[in-house]
Design an enzyme around this catalytic site. Structure first.
Site: not given
Ligand code: LLP
Length: 437
Positions: A332, A364-365
């Site tokens: 992240r 390695c970056e």
């Molecule tokens: N519902 C849908 C349709 C979603 O696309 C997502 C997250 C959630 C619920 C849940 O969202 P949350 O409550 O976790 O914010 N990898 C990124 C976050 C990607 C979120 C994708 N969708 C990060 O590390 O910040």
């Protein structure tokens, strides 16, 4: 600076970080590092917070945990114990949820490009709800349901055209988005007509999700108002009454001292107030309100333990402290420039002499950074460093870059620790490889 201690975390009598009643220096010794440690009581209380808020508001609701934030068999079982449903976004998540014993009817399936095989698997399992994302999916799903002679509960995912303030990679509800049917251009209405006309679908409601790590209620307020306006319009013109309204997840959490998120329940109250008021005014039956929290259930409950290794001081420029993990189990920082905090898990030594360092990994970056510029007590090789609020989108986005094995995951609760994901071995890494000849 005092570290932020989430959930049951505290410094014990030995001035060691304790999570769920377990001394983290002991956990590091027992399970090795890097290690993800989850505070189970913290997960439970987040989950209960959402459910209780809906109960207090006397609203019918469904809290579906967005399992992409972090999942494994034990995690699905934990959310089931807490009475939550879950959403999945791939055949792999669906498989794991079913294997964990989640009832198929408690699962909702999301995604902008679900494959034939994934949809078939979901239908065979008699999944609760499929969230239809696009026109291709309407056709594909309808043809599978025809083959199987089945009817399926579905929701339509709409893009309400809301730009919530967050990192651009994790915005989803704006018009220029790959997700959902756009309202403004009329695509949403076209999708509604198709789905209503198709006897294979039982359209139970509408969905939107405006983004992730959102700190204020404004975006949710606007999205809810837009969705309610669509519902009123479609009732008048198509006699369609949504039994459920799913407003997604995205509730912000605390990563650093600078973050000041609202209580997750504050978002729920805001959303619910608008839904109730509009329904009363317009004489519309109050729908069941669904939310999909991911990050807010698990982020603050997770801590990563690392062992400090080499250190490189570039006079006048920067001091790099390397740990035994990095972008493999937490991408992240590299991907979103995410900010984290960390501190030594054992604070029994001299904590007064601080230095400004950057925490880097072993990959390695140069982009393999975990924390840029943090003041920490002088660290030495062998020290255990605890990086906090790493429970969401850490392990779930882990990779085997550089053929590093993914770490182990432990659940800690009431003084007991339980291994829920084993550390990958070198054998595991070559498990799928086949020889040249
Ligand atoms: N519902 C849908 C349709 C979603 O696309 C997502 C997250 C959630 C619920 C849940 O969202 P949350 O409550 O976790 O914010 N990898 C990124 C976050 C990607 C979120 C994708 N969708 C990060 O590390 O910040």
């Amino acid at each position: 600076m005092m570290p932020i201690l989430f959930g049951t975390s505290k410094m014990n009598e030995k001035t060691h970080l304790e999570i769920g009643g377990c001394d983290t220096t002991v956990l590091a010794e027992k399970y090795g590092t890097p290690l993800y440690v989850y505070d189970v009581a913290c997960i439970r209380s987040q989950a209960r917070g959402f459910k209780e808020t809906f109960n207090q508001l006397e609203l019918e609701s469904k809290v579906t945990y967005a399992s992409k934030a972090f999942t494994c068999i034990a995690m699905y079982q934990l959310i089931q114990e807490e009475g939550l449903c879950c959403d999945v976004v791939s055949g792999g998540e669906l498989f794991t949820a079913l294997k964990a014993g989640i009832s198929a009817s408690d699962i909702a399936f999301h995604g902008n490009n679900k494959t034939y095989a994934e949809l078939k698997m979901a239908i065979d399992a008699k999944i609760g709800t499929i969230m239809i994302d696009n026109f291709h999916e309407i056709e594909l799903l309808s043809s599978i349901l025809e083959e199987q002679d089945q009817k399926q509960a579905v929701m339509l995912r709409l893009a309400p055209g809301v730009d919530a303030y967050t990192h651009k990679f994790i915005l989803t509800g704006q018009e220029d988005s790959k997700f959902g049917f756009d309202i403004k251009s009329g695509q949403a209405e076209e999708a509604l007509k198709k789905v209503l006309a198709d006897p294979h679908f039982d359209l139970i409601g509408l969905h939107c999700h405006i983004g992730s790590q959102i700190f204020d209620t404004e975006g949710f307020k606007i999205a809810t108002e837009k969705m309610m306006a669509v519902m009123m319009d479609w009732k008048t013109r198509y006699e369609f009454v949504a039994k459920s309204l799913n407003l997604g997840g995205g509730f912000g959490v605390k990563y650093t001292q600078e973050d000041d998120p609202l209580e997750p329940t504050a978002y729920v109250k805001e959303i619910a107030t608008i839904v109730k008021a509009t329904c009363h005014k317009e004489n519309y039956p109050i729908p069941s309100i669904w939310i999909e929290p991911g990050r807010s259930i698990v982020a603050e409950a997770g801590t990563t333990l690392y062992t400090v290794g080499s250190k490189k001081e570039i006079p006048g420029i920067r001091t790099y402290v390397s740990v035994d993990g990095g972008m493999g189990e937490n991408i992240r920082t590299a991907l979103y420039d995410a900010k984290y905090e960390a501190f030594p898990a054992d604070q029994s030594g001299d904590m007064k002499e601080e230095e400004l360092v950057s925490i880097t990994g072993k990959y390695c970056e140069s982009g393999d950074m975990l924390i840029h510029d943090i003041k920490l007590p002088k660290l030495e090789a062998g020290d255990i460093l605890a990086m906090t609020s790493t429970g969401a989108y850490g392990y779930s986005m882990a990779s085997n870059y550089n053929r590093n094995p993914r770490p182990a995951v432990v659940f800690a609760e009431n003084g007991e620790s339980r291994l829920v994901i084993k550390r990958e071995t070198y054998e595991d890494l070559t498990h799928l490889d086949l020889p040249l000849k």
